[in-house]
Design an enzyme around this catalytic site. Structure first.
Site, mmCIF file in Angstrom:
data_model
loop_
_atom_site.group_PDB
_atom_site.id
_atom_site.type_symbol
_atom_site.label_atom_id
_atom_site.label_comp_id
_atom_site.label_asym_id
_atom_site.label_seq_id
_atom_site.Cartn_x
_atom_site.Cartn_y
_atom_site.Cartn_z
ATOM 1 N N ARG A 61 125.075 8.300 41.817
ATOM 2 C CA ARG A 61 125.225 9.745 41.628
ATOM 3 C C ARG A 61 125.442 10.417 42.985
ATOM 4 O O ARG A 61 124.855 9.997 44.000
ATOM 5 C CB ARG A 61 123.943 10.270 40.986
ATOM 6 C CG ARG A 61 123.908 11.767 40.678
ATOM 7 C CD ARG A 61 124.887 12.156 39.621
ATOM 8 N NE ARG A 61 124.594 13.481 39.063
ATOM 9 C CZ ARG A 61 125.443 14.160 38.297
ATOM 10 N NH1 ARG A 61 126.635 13.650 37.994
ATOM 11 N NH2 ARG A 61 125.115 15.329 37.803
ATOM 12 N N THR A 77 135.458 13.237 32.679
ATOM 13 C CA THR A 77 134.468 12.201 32.961
ATOM 14 C C THR A 77 134.929 10.985 32.165
ATOM 15 O O THR A 77 135.879 11.072 31.397
ATOM 16 C CB THR A 77 133.041 12.665 32.580
ATOM 17 O OG1 THR A 77 132.698 13.766 33.398
ATOM 18 C CG2 THR A 77 131.975 11.583 32.697
ATOM 19 N N ASP A 84 126.296 20.891 38.792
ATOM 20 C CA ASP A 84 125.259 20.325 37.899
ATOM 21 C C ASP A 84 123.850 20.677 38.379
ATOM 22 O O ASP A 84 122.871 20.463 37.652
ATOM 23 C CB ASP A 84 125.405 18.802 37.788
ATOM 24 C CG ASP A 84 126.424 18.409 36.720
ATOM 25 O OD1 ASP A 84 126.880 19.296 35.978
ATOM 26 O OD2 ASP A 84 126.766 17.215 36.633
ATOM 27 N N SER A 109 121.961 14.902 35.766
ATOM 28 C CA SER A 109 123.134 14.547 34.971
ATOM 29 C C SER A 109 122.764 14.385 33.505
ATOM 30 O O SER A 109 121.587 14.224 33.162
ATOM 31 C CB SER A 109 123.702 13.228 35.500
ATOM 32 O OG SER A 109 124.751 12.763 34.680
ATOM 33 N N SER A 110 123.778 14.407 32.649
ATOM 34 C CA SER A 110 123.585 14.062 31.227
ATOM 35 C C SER A 110 124.212 12.716 30.894
ATOM 36 O O SER A 110 124.157 12.285 29.736
ATOM 37 C CB SER A 110 124.219 15.132 30.336
ATOM 38 O OG SER A 110 123.659 16.395 30.592
ATOM 39 N N GLY A 114 131.477 14.049 28.165
ATOM 40 C CA GLY A 114 131.288 15.240 27.332
ATOM 41 C C GLY A 114 130.266 16.221 27.856
ATOM 42 O O GLY A 114 129.735 17.014 27.079
HETATM 43 O O1 DON Z 1 126.783 14.464 35.085
HETATM 44 C C1 DON Z 1 126.999 15.252 34.171
HETATM 45 O O2 DON Z 1 126.217 15.459 33.274
HETATM 46 C C2 DON Z 1 128.326 15.992 34.149
HETATM 47 N N1 DON Z 1 128.817 16.149 35.490
HETATM 48 C C3 DON Z 1 129.294 15.264 33.275
HETATM 49 C C4 DON Z 1 130.575 16.015 33.131
HETATM 50 C C5 DON Z 1 131.362 15.648 31.946
HETATM 51 O O3 DON Z 1 131.004 14.822 31.152
HETATM 52 C C6 DON Z 1 132.650 16.394 31.778
HETATM 53 N N2 DON Z 1 133.341 15.942 30.612
HETATM 54 N N3 DON Z 1 133.504 16.470 29.615
#
Ligand code: DON
Length: 580
Positions: A118, A391, A433, A462-463, A482
């Protein structure tokens, strides 16, 4: 092997599966006990899959991984190749200027770990980085340009993956990506759509515009995208390892480019960056073992919380409407905790054991009303709209039984839009984020507080939720992009697998989502019948039909009883899954 229908076909195939969504039940009899561990049960004869499989969001990335398996590489070598190829052919989704999580299972000793690549905040970052003089959050500053970029983790992750788990040299596993960057590939409609959306961010960076646009415009259909600077950068990484990116020529170009455009990176930021191995979040339920992402991802913790709450609801819901209501209420409560407690484990104390304990879940769900929605009580702020398929995720199983589930990101499509000249590396805008200000929503509508406040060297929450699911007969490897919806999408995949829904169906069936704030129950077309929509509205839910399909799940299922391996790529996207 799955093919990828066009958008209209996707809408049809998603809508056509709507009744499959809830009829299988939600596995509410589950009793889930959480424990962190890094070793799966490794007793008994080790069964091996009859075939290997790769599912990724782009056919060229799947091909790159298969080439490495054919050359004698293991799943970890293939993961290096797929990660690097995705960075080249899906430059809007992930890349060497971004980060992510690789969840690993090594078959011979059942060692399991989450490789955390990350991004981290630069050392010169501070909690008010994105506030103006009046103390107001300026969203644009956290999403566009070099200030929005965290220090990339993907290159370090790949070096660690190759050195710690692979058996082939980086020069070999990165070669397919170098070839794709140098020789080029034909861009698809997905590229053109998101390039149009992020046009101003790309135009703001001369090197970004030169690399990804044609005469400052979205490239025409059939454009062949060549990225020679990126090919050179990859070759320096291949020959120099960690120092081939985080020191020397590449590092100097990255830092001078960022600083010349108003960013705050230093050479020290890059030299200090390390990928970290963390114990995944592990839980047991209904005879299945769930292994998922640990903080700084919120994914594993929230998945366990939601499953625990679903188990604790008494009496168990019977109708489809009641099941959707119960699922929504558990999602709501888990995301409330996400905002309160979760952040970078190297910077904040988190009560993970308590949060993932069944007793705690029983307490969280005590005010559950089977007839009424529980309003989210925190006041809402502006909620930005976000897209849902950028992503990237890929899943790999090799013939030795090694597994990789990896979710990788540069955050928004085309990240910050900024490319430091002479590097070919598109930087992320993952700084968004962080919780820029308590209670203020980020691009995914997520709010947060102190635990996820910006601090020097800190990883943003993050998710992303790469996940393994395992019973005595079956192994599933899954994940999806997502944004904030990743966790609830993976949850619905997990519930589908546990309920014995066929792989292609649980990947394709329409999804729902709730994240506490904004207080709305989002649903894809076909997820809820008109009668269910009416009943849920009458219960107090604010329903919102999603205009676009969400997610791009890539999953593998290995049936250990008969050795059969299946792989599937989400029909919403343009990916490719192959078993061989
Ligand atoms: O880490 C995360 O949770 C976000 N930066 C992920 C971004 C993402 O999935 C964008 N796509 N739809």
């Amino acid at each position: 092997m799955s093919t990828s229908p066009g958008r209209a076909d996707v809408a049809r195939s998603v809508a056509g599966r709507r009744r499959a969504l809830w009829l299988g039940g939600l596995g509410f009899a589950a009793l889930l006990l959480a424990s962190a561990g890094v070793r799966a049960a490794c007793d008994g004869p080790q069964v091996r899959p009859a075939q290997a499989a790769i599912a990724s969001a782009h056919p060229l990335a799947t091909e790159a991984g298969l080439k490495i398996l054919d050359a004698g590489g293991n799943a970890f070598d293939a993961a290096v190749a797929v990660t690097a190829a995705l960075a080249v052919v899906e430059p809007y989704g992930s890349g060497f200027g971004g980060g992510g999580f690789w969840l690993l299972h090594r078959a011979h000793d059942c060692h399991e770990t989450m490789l955390d690549g990350r991004e981290r905040a630069p050392l010169a970052a501070h909690r008010d980085l994105f506030l103006d003089d009046a103390g107001q959050f300026v969203p644009e500053s956290a999403l566009v340009g070099p200030l929005s970029a965290g220090i990339p983790g993907t290159p370090a992750g790949l070096v660690q993956l190759a050195e710690g788990y692979g058996r082939l040299p980086l020069a070999q596993t990165l070669a397919p990506a170098v070839g794709l960057a140098r020789d080029g590939f034909d861009i698809g409609d997905g590229y053109r759509r998101v390039a149009a959306w992020r046009l101003s961010a790309l135009r703001a960076s001369p090197a970004g515009a030169a690399q990804f646009l044609v005469d400052d415009e979205v490239p025409p259909r059939g454009h062949r995208l060549r990225q020679p600077d990126l090919a050179d950068t990859l070759e320096r990484l291949a020959s120099g390892g960690h120092a081939g990116f985080y020191a020397g020529e590449t590092a100097e170009r990255l830092v001078s480019g960022v600083r010349a455009a108003g960013g705050i990176w230093t050479l020290e930021d890059l030299a200090e960056y390390r990928a970290v191995e963390r114990e995944p979040i592990v839980a047991q339920f209904r005879g299945w073992r769930l292994v998922s992402a640990a903080p700084p991802s919120s994914g594993g913790v929230l998945l366990v919380q939601i499953l625990n709450m679903l188990s604790a609801i008494e009496p168990q819901p019977e109708s489809d409407t009641q099941r959707v209501h119960a699922l929504t209420e558990t999602m709501r409560r888990a995301y409330r905790d996400r905002a309160r407690y979760l952040g970078d484990p190297d910077h904040v104390e988190m009560p993970i054991e308590r949060l993932t304990h069944p007793h705690y879940a029983a307490g969280l769900i005590r005010d559950f009303d089977p007839t009424r929605a529980t309003p989210s009580t925190t006041p809402e702020t502006d909620v930005p709209a976000s897209e849902g398929r950028d992503t990237t995720h890929f899943s790999i199983l090799d013939r030795e039984g090694n597994r990789v589930a990896a979710t990788l990101s540069i955050n928004y499509p085309f990240g910050s839009g900024f490319v430091p000249p002479g590097t070919g590396v598109l930087l992320n805008d993952e700084m968004d984020d962080f919780s820029a200000q308590p209670g203020v929503a980020n691009a995914y509508g997520l709010v947060g507080g102190e635990a996820n406040a910006i601090a020097p060297g800190k990883r943003m929450l993050s998710s992303m939720s790469p996940t393994f699911l395992e019973s005595s007969e079956t192994v599933a490897i899954l994940g999806t992009p997502g944004g904030s919806r990743i966790i609830t999408m993976v949850l619905q995949g997990v519930l589908g697998a546990v309920d014995g829904v066929p792989l292609e169906d649980w990947i394709a069936r329409p999804r729902i989502h709730h994240q506490y704030l904004p207080d709305r129950l989002e649903f894809e077309s076909g997820a809820l019948s008109p009668a269910e929509q009416r009943d849920l509205t009458a219960m107090g839910h604010r329903l919102e039909l999603l205009i676009r399909p969400i997610g791009d799940m890539q999953a593998i299922l290995w049936d250990r009883a008969n050795g059969q391996v299946k792989a599937a790529s989400d029909p919403r996207g343009a990916g490719h899954a192959e078993v061989r």
